[in-house]
Design a protein around this motif. Sequence first.
Motif, PDB file in Angstrom:
ATOM      1  N   HIS A  98      54.087  51.427  39.652  1.00 57.97           N
ATOM      2  CA  HIS A  98      54.070  50.534  40.650  1.00 57.97           C
ATOM      3  C   HIS A  98      53.867  49.062  40.447  1.00 57.97           C
ATOM      4  O   HIS A  98      53.936  48.325  41.044  1.00 57.97           O
ATOM      5  N   TYR A  99      52.783  48.992  39.315  1.00 58.30           N
ATOM      6  CA  TYR A  99      52.789  47.503  38.838  1.00 58.30           C
ATOM      7  C   TYR A  99      51.959  46.726  40.167  1.00 58.30           C
ATOM      8  O   TYR A  99      52.571  45.658  40.363  1.00 58.30           O
ATOM      9  N   ARG A 100      50.970  47.246  40.483  1.00 57.60           N
ATOM     10  CA  ARG A 100      50.068  46.502  41.695  1.00 57.60           C
ATOM     11  C   ARG A 100      49.418  45.452  41.407  1.00 57.60           C
ATOM     12  O   ARG A 100      48.133  45.164  41.195  1.00 57.60           O
ATOM     13  N   SER A 101      50.105  44.330  40.869  1.00 56.06           N
ATOM     14  CA  SER A 101      49.107  42.968  40.128  1.00 56.06           C
ATOM     15  C   SER A 101      48.317  42.543  41.332  1.00 56.06           C
ATOM     16  O   SER A 101      47.207  42.144  40.980  1.00 56.06           O
ATOM     17  N   ALA A 102      48.700  42.369  42.405  1.00 54.24           N
ATOM     18  CA  ALA A 102      47.898  41.732  43.678  1.00 54.24           C
ATOM     19  C   ALA A 102      46.559  42.582  43.833  1.00 54.24           C
ATOM     20  O   ALA A 102      45.625  42.015  44.200  1.00 54.24           O
ATOM     21  N   ASP A 103      46.500  43.878  43.399  1.00 54.01           N
ATOM     22  CA  ASP A 103      45.267  44.770  43.567  1.00 54.01           C
ATOM     23  C   ASP A 103      44.398  44.420  42.375  1.00 54.01           C
ATOM     24  O   ASP A 103      43.006  44.662  42.431  1.00 54.01           O
ATOM     25  N   VAL A 104      44.664  43.519  41.424  1.00 59.82           N
ATOM     26  CA  VAL A 104      44.046  43.306  40.055  1.00 59.82           C
ATOM     27  C   VAL A 104      43.276  42.014  40.076  1.00 59.82           C
ATOM     28  O   VAL A 104      42.201  41.744  39.580  1.00 59.82           O
ATOM     29  N   VAL A 105      44.298  41.101  40.795  1.00 57.37           N
ATOM     30  CA  VAL A 105      43.892  39.638  40.292  1.00 57.37           C
ATOM     31  C   VAL A 105      42.726  38.997  40.954  1.00 57.37           C
ATOM     32  O   VAL A 105      41.921  38.114  40.421  1.00 57.37           O
ATOM     33  N   GLY A 106      42.176  39.629  42.140  1.00 50.52           N
ATOM     34  CA  GLY A 106      41.022  39.359  42.710  1.00 50.52           C
ATOM     35  C   GLY A 106      39.924  39.083  41.964  1.00 50.52           C
ATOM     36  O   GLY A 106      38.684  38.221  42.285  1.00 50.52           O
ATOM     37  N   ALA A 107      39.944  40.032  41.042  1.00 45.10           N
ATOM     38  CA  ALA A 107      38.716  40.053  40.341  1.00 45.10           C
ATOM     39  C   ALA A 107      38.861  39.255  39.003  1.00 45.10           C
ATOM     40  O   ALA A 107      37.939  39.515  38.052  1.00 45.10           O
ATOM     41  N   LEU A 108      39.840  38.681  38.678  1.00 43.45           N
ATOM     42  CA  LEU A 108      39.941  38.079  37.452  1.00 43.45           C
ATOM     43  C   LEU A 108      39.243  36.692  37.614  1.00 43.45           C
ATOM     44  O   LEU A 108      39.355  35.868  38.572  1.00 43.45           O
ATOM     45  N   HIS A 109      38.692  36.015  36.446  1.00 42.60           N
ATOM     46  CA  HIS A 109      38.449  34.805  36.399  1.00 42.60           C
ATOM     47  C   HIS A 109      38.734  33.702  35.218  1.00 42.60           C
ATOM     48  O   HIS A 109      38.150  32.871  35.004  1.00 42.60           O
ATOM     49  N   VAL A 110      39.752  34.294  34.864  1.00 40.69           N
ATOM     50  CA  VAL A 110      40.472  33.605  33.695  1.00 40.69           C
ATOM     51  C   VAL A 110      41.316  32.364  34.129  1.00 40.69           C
ATOM     52  O   VAL A 110      42.133  32.983  35.132  1.00 40.69           O
ATOM     53  N   PRO A 111      41.391  31.388  33.642  1.00 37.11           N
ATOM     54  CA  PRO A 111      42.325  30.291  34.209  1.00 37.11           C
ATOM     55  C   PRO A 111      43.700  30.761  34.020  1.00 37.11           C
ATOM     56  O   PRO A 111      44.110  31.374  33.012  1.00 37.11           O
ATOM     57  N   THR A 112      44.363  30.390  35.157  1.00 41.25           N
ATOM     58  CA  THR A 112      45.646  31.219  35.034  1.00 41.25           C
ATOM     59  C   THR A 112      46.601  30.367  35.850  1.00 41.25           C
ATOM     60  O   THR A 112      46.327  29.570  36.873  1.00 41.25           O
ATOM     61  N   LEU A 113      47.774  30.303  35.174  1.00 39.92           N
ATOM     62  CA  LEU A 113      49.075  29.676  35.788  1.00 39.92           C
ATOM     63  C   LEU A 113      50.250  30.448  36.146  1.00 39.92           C
ATOM     64  O   LEU A 113      50.770  31.320  35.358  1.00 39.92           O
ATOM     65  N   LEU A 114      50.653  30.311  37.472  1.00 36.62           N
ATOM     66  CA  LEU A 114      51.943  31.266  37.803  1.00 36.62           C
ATOM     67  C   LEU A 114      53.079  29.981  37.892  1.00 36.62           C
ATOM     68  O   LEU A 114      52.779  28.853  38.465  1.00 36.62           O
ATOM     69  N   PRO A 134      39.652  31.707  44.895  1.00 35.53           N
ATOM     70  CA  PRO A 134      39.863  30.322  45.046  1.00 35.53           C
ATOM     71  C   PRO A 134      39.293  29.715  43.642  1.00 35.53           C
ATOM     72  O   PRO A 134      38.438  29.965  43.164  1.00 35.53           O
ATOM     73  N   GLY A 135      40.268  28.823  43.027  1.00 34.56           N
ATOM     74  CA  GLY A 135      39.893  28.024  41.816  1.00 34.56           C
ATOM     75  C   GLY A 135      40.462  28.575  40.545  1.00 34.56           C
ATOM     76  O   GLY A 135      40.330  27.981  39.533  1.00 34.56           O
ATOM     77  N   VAL A 136      40.994  29.808  40.680  1.00 29.81           N
ATOM     78  CA  VAL A 136      41.261  30.435  39.207  1.00 29.81           C
ATOM     79  C   VAL A 136      42.774  30.320  39.009  1.00 29.81           C
ATOM     80  O   VAL A 136      42.855  29.988  37.840  1.00 29.81           O
ATOM     81  N   ALA A 137      43.429  30.348  39.887  1.00 27.81           N
ATOM     82  CA  ALA A 137      45.100  30.136  39.483  1.00 27.81           C
ATOM     83  C   ALA A 137      45.574  28.844  40.261  1.00 27.81           C
ATOM     84  O   ALA A 137      45.279  28.392  41.222  1.00 27.81           O
ATOM     85  N   ARG A 138      46.597  28.448  39.577  1.00 30.15           N
ATOM     86  CA  ARG A 138      47.372  27.463  40.106  1.00 30.15           C
ATOM     87  C   ARG A 138      49.003  27.818  40.099  1.00 30.15           C
ATOM     88  O   ARG A 138      49.203  28.527  39.117  1.00 30.15           O
ATOM     89  N   LEU A 139      49.549  27.367  41.076  1.00 28.10           N
ATOM     90  CA  LEU A 139      51.126  27.545  41.208  1.00 28.10           C
ATOM     91  C   LEU A 139      51.840  26.357  40.937  1.00 28.10           C
ATOM     92  O   LEU A 139      51.652  25.444  41.509  1.00 28.10           O
ATOM     93  N   GLU A 140      52.816  26.694  40.098  1.00 29.22           N
ATOM     94  CA  GLU A 140      53.937  25.437  39.802  1.00 29.22           C
ATOM     95  C   GLU A 140      55.573  26.027  40.059  1.00 29.22           C
ATOM     96  O   GLU A 140      55.813  27.018  39.681  1.00 29.22           O
ATOM     97  N   VAL A 141      56.226  25.379  40.869  1.00 29.76           N
ATOM     98  CA  VAL A 141      57.404  25.731  41.097  1.00 29.76           C
ATOM     99  C   VAL A 141      58.442  24.849  40.240  1.00 29.76           C
ATOM    100  O   VAL A 141      58.330  23.576  40.633  1.00 29.76           O
ATOM    101  N   LEU A 142      59.247  25.538  39.540  1.00 25.13           N
ATOM    102  CA  LEU A 142      60.305  24.676  38.791  1.00 25.13           C
ATOM    103  C   LEU A 142      61.523  24.443  39.580  1.00 25.13           C
ATOM    104  O   LEU A 142      62.331  25.501  39.669  1.00 25.13           O
ATOM    105  N   ASP A 143      61.889  23.237  39.905  1.00 21.28           N
ATOM    106  CA  ASP A 143      63.194  23.100  40.819  1.00 21.28           C
ATOM    107  C   ASP A 143      64.256  23.168  40.145  1.00 21.28           C
ATOM    108  O   ASP A 143      64.403  22.516  38.849  1.00 21.28           O
TER     109      ASP A 143
END
Length: 255
Positions: A185-201, A224-233
């Motif tokens: 299943h790889y349910r990533s969204a169920d896990v990331v809410g508890a993470l506090h490590v700086p994250t880049l998507l 809020p404030g843990v992850a940022r999202l970058e889209v590569l055009d």
Amino acid sequence: MTRTLLVTLALVAGLYLAICLMLFLFQRNLLYFPQPRAVQAPENTLELAVPEGRLVVTVRPRPGAQALLYFGGNGEDVSLNLEQLAEAFPDRALYLMHYPGYGGSSGEPSEALILRDAELLYDHIRDRHEQVALVGRSLGSGVAVQLAGKRPVSRLVLITPYDSIENVAAGRFPWAPVRGLLRDHYRSADVVGALHVPTLLMLASDDQVIPRDSSERLAAAFAPGVARLEVLDGAGHNDISLHPRYLPLLTEALR
């Protein structure tokens, strides 16, 4: 007329059930595409013992506090990333894990086995390096997220990630009860809410494999404030690492 209709409906139902059964039996053949290992030099190869035999890891050894652990996509030979990562991170130890059945690693790929091996490899690395950063690409983003939920990591980078494999599969096979059929299943969204490590998507604007809304749902699941999202055009799912912004974003995120 009624009998003909009933026979037709029975045939259609039987065909549908047969297709669902095939999806259930061969689902891992649709999810995992094991690849051989291109880089096989002894100095770039680490083998760890597992119950099935061996876990093979492509490495670039370096002493010091910092290490990078990389998890690849479902059809990726991770050893092909060694040169690019070695140039980007000359002073950091590199570990690129070959999933069971990939690159000489023993066993058959499954979520449970991959996650077990990821924890084993992490513990081996942490005994030698104080800081371990994780990079997960595509399928490997789910591996990285699950590991980050169980072990302390310094940084997390998720490339073309998803919220869960079951959501991606349900979108691809909307006519089948995939949520009840899936083993992995790889349910990533169920896990990331508890993470506090700086994250880049990092997302590819022209990704034809992972739907954009799946990646965005994952990003929204972080605190809020843990992850940022970058889209590569202009980048696609399979060529995102060739995009001119890929390495600068990666090196910046792992500083």
